[in-house]
Design a protein around this motif. Structure first.
Motif, short mmCIF file in Angstrom:
data_model
loop_
_atom_site.label_atom_id
_atom_site.label_comp_id
_atom_site.label_asym_id
_atom_site.label_seq_id
_atom_site.Cartn_x
_atom_site.Cartn_y
_atom_site.Cartn_z
N ASP A 43 0.86 -1.19 0.00
CA ASP A 43 0.00 0.00 0.00
C ASP A 43 0.89 1.24 0.00
O ASP A 43 1.49 1.59 1.02
CB ASP A 43 -0.91 -0.01 1.23
CG ASP A 43 -1.83 1.20 1.29
OD1 ASP A 43 -1.84 2.01 0.32
OD2 ASP A 43 -2.54 1.34 2.30
N ARG A 44 0.99 1.88 -1.16
CA ARG A 44 1.83 3.06 -1.30
C ARG A 44 1.01 4.35 -1.28
O ARG A 44 1.49 5.41 -1.64
CB ARG A 44 2.61 2.98 -2.63
CG ARG A 44 3.61 1.84 -2.66
CD ARG A 44 4.44 1.83 -3.94
NE ARG A 44 5.28 3.00 -3.99
CZ ARG A 44 5.24 3.92 -4.96
NH1 ARG A 44 4.42 3.81 -5.96
NH2 ARG A 44 6.05 4.96 -4.93
N SER A 45 -0.25 4.25 -0.85
CA SER A 45 -1.15 5.40 -0.93
C SER A 45 -0.62 6.62 -0.16
O SER A 45 -0.77 7.75 -0.62
CB SER A 45 -2.56 5.04 -0.46
OG SER A 45 -2.54 4.55 0.87
N LEU A 46 0.03 6.40 0.97
CA LEU A 46 0.58 7.53 1.73
C LEU A 46 1.68 8.23 0.93
O LEU A 46 1.71 9.47 0.85
CB LEU A 46 1.12 7.05 3.08
CG LEU A 46 1.74 8.13 3.96
CD1 LEU A 46 0.70 9.18 4.35
CD2 LEU A 46 2.34 7.50 5.21
N ILE A 47 2.55 7.46 0.33
CA ILE A 47 3.63 8.03 -0.48
C ILE A 47 3.05 8.77 -1.69
O ILE A 47 3.46 9.88 -2.01
CB ILE A 47 4.63 6.94 -0.91
CG1 ILE A 47 5.35 6.39 0.32
CG2 ILE A 47 5.61 7.45 -1.95
CD1 ILE A 47 6.20 5.17 0.07
N LYS A 49 0.17 10.12 -1.91
CA LYS A 49 -0.48 11.34 -1.42
C LYS A 49 0.54 12.47 -1.30
O LYS A 49 0.31 13.59 -1.74
CB LYS A 49 -1.15 11.07 -0.07
CG LYS A 49 -1.87 12.25 0.52
CD LYS A 49 -2.47 11.88 1.87
CE LYS A 49 -2.45 13.07 2.76
NZ LYS A 49 -1.66 13.03 3.92
N TYR A 50 1.70 12.15 -0.69
CA TYR A 50 2.76 13.16 -0.58
C TYR A 50 3.22 13.62 -1.96
O TYR A 50 3.42 14.81 -2.21
CB TYR A 50 3.97 12.58 0.17
CG TYR A 50 3.89 12.66 1.67
CD1 TYR A 50 3.99 13.88 2.34
CD2 TYR A 50 3.79 11.51 2.44
CE1 TYR A 50 3.95 13.96 3.73
CE2 TYR A 50 3.76 11.56 3.83
CZ TYR A 50 3.83 12.80 4.47
OH TYR A 50 3.80 12.86 5.83
N PHE A 85 7.63 14.57 4.81
CA PHE A 85 7.77 13.30 4.09
C PHE A 85 9.01 12.54 4.57
O PHE A 85 8.94 11.34 4.85
CB PHE A 85 7.85 13.57 2.58
CG PHE A 85 8.06 12.33 1.75
CD1 PHE A 85 7.02 11.46 1.48
CD2 PHE A 85 9.32 12.05 1.23
CE1 PHE A 85 7.21 10.32 0.72
CE2 PHE A 85 9.52 10.91 0.46
CZ PHE A 85 8.46 10.05 0.20
N ASP A 88 8.49 11.11 8.15
CA ASP A 88 7.28 10.31 8.41
C ASP A 88 7.70 8.85 8.61
O ASP A 88 8.20 8.21 7.69
CB ASP A 88 6.31 10.45 7.24
CG ASP A 88 4.96 9.82 7.52
OD1 ASP A 88 4.92 8.71 8.09
OD2 ASP A 88 3.94 10.44 7.15
N GLU A 90 5.93 6.21 8.96
CA GLU A 90 5.16 5.26 8.15
C GLU A 90 5.73 5.19 6.73
O GLU A 90 5.85 4.11 6.15
CB GLU A 90 3.68 5.66 8.12
CG GLU A 90 2.80 4.55 7.57
CD GLU A 90 1.31 4.88 7.66
OE1 GLU A 90 0.53 4.18 6.99
OE2 GLU A 90 0.92 5.82 8.39
N VAL A 91 6.10 6.33 6.18
CA VAL A 91 6.73 6.37 4.85
C VAL A 91 8.05 5.59 4.91
O VAL A 91 8.36 4.80 4.02
CB VAL A 91 6.97 7.82 4.38
CG1 VAL A 91 7.89 7.86 3.16
CG2 VAL A 91 5.65 8.50 4.08
#
Length: 160
Positions: A43-47, A49-50, A85, A88, A90-91
């Motif tokens: 799940d790369r959704s956070l990355i 998003k940035y 970023f 983070d 989580e990233v």
């Protein structure tokens, strides 16, 4: 060109980069497949998003520059987003996991005996009879280094 040594035999990658591409295309293809297989569930959704937020800010900055307007405020937003970023956790965890997946893909590539036996003799300049794909030392001292250098050479030439 780097020399690789095993049992008194010396090997070098072929110097012609185009020929390396042609003879090593199966390595490139298999590496891409393995990396995809290893990382497709991440799940790369956070990355993402940035990355989208950064692109939006850069687009806004470009519009301001075209209008000859001040960009200090948006420059600060870009710097703040980059800082956020980079710190983070989580990233960082996602990127560490992806790096591990890529490492696993490369290990699988190196241990794919049929592929390695077919490609390595094509990209090295040396008598095939001296190759020993059943010897771990040969895999470690020659094959692994050749594959890494192959990707380095072909990547360097792709970006120029």
């Amino acid at each position: 060109m780097t020399e690789y040594e095993y049992n008194g035999n010396k090997y070098t990658l072929k110097p012609d980069v185009l020929e390396l591409y042609r003879d090593g295309i199966d390595l490139i293809s298999e590496r891409k497949k393995l990396i995809f297989e290893e990382t497709k569930g991440v799940d790369r959704s956070l990355i993402l998003k940035y990355e989208k937020e950064l692109r939006d800010l850069q687009r806004s900055k470009l519009m301001l520059e075209k209008k000859k307007k001040e960009t200090d405020k948006i420059d600060k937003q870009i710097q703040d987003l980059n800082d956020k970023f980079e710190t983070d956790s989580e990233v960082d965890s996602i990127n560490t996991y992806i790096a591990g997946c890529i490492e696993m893909a490369m290990l699988k590539l190196l241990l794919n005996k049929e592929l390695i036996k077919r490609v390595i003799p094509k990209i090295l300049e040396m008598d095939e009879e001296t190759f020993n794909f059943n010897d771990f030392i040969f895999i470690e001292k020659v094959v692994s280094k050749v594959v890494i250098d192959f990707f380095f050479v072909t990547t360097q030439n792709r970006s120029t």
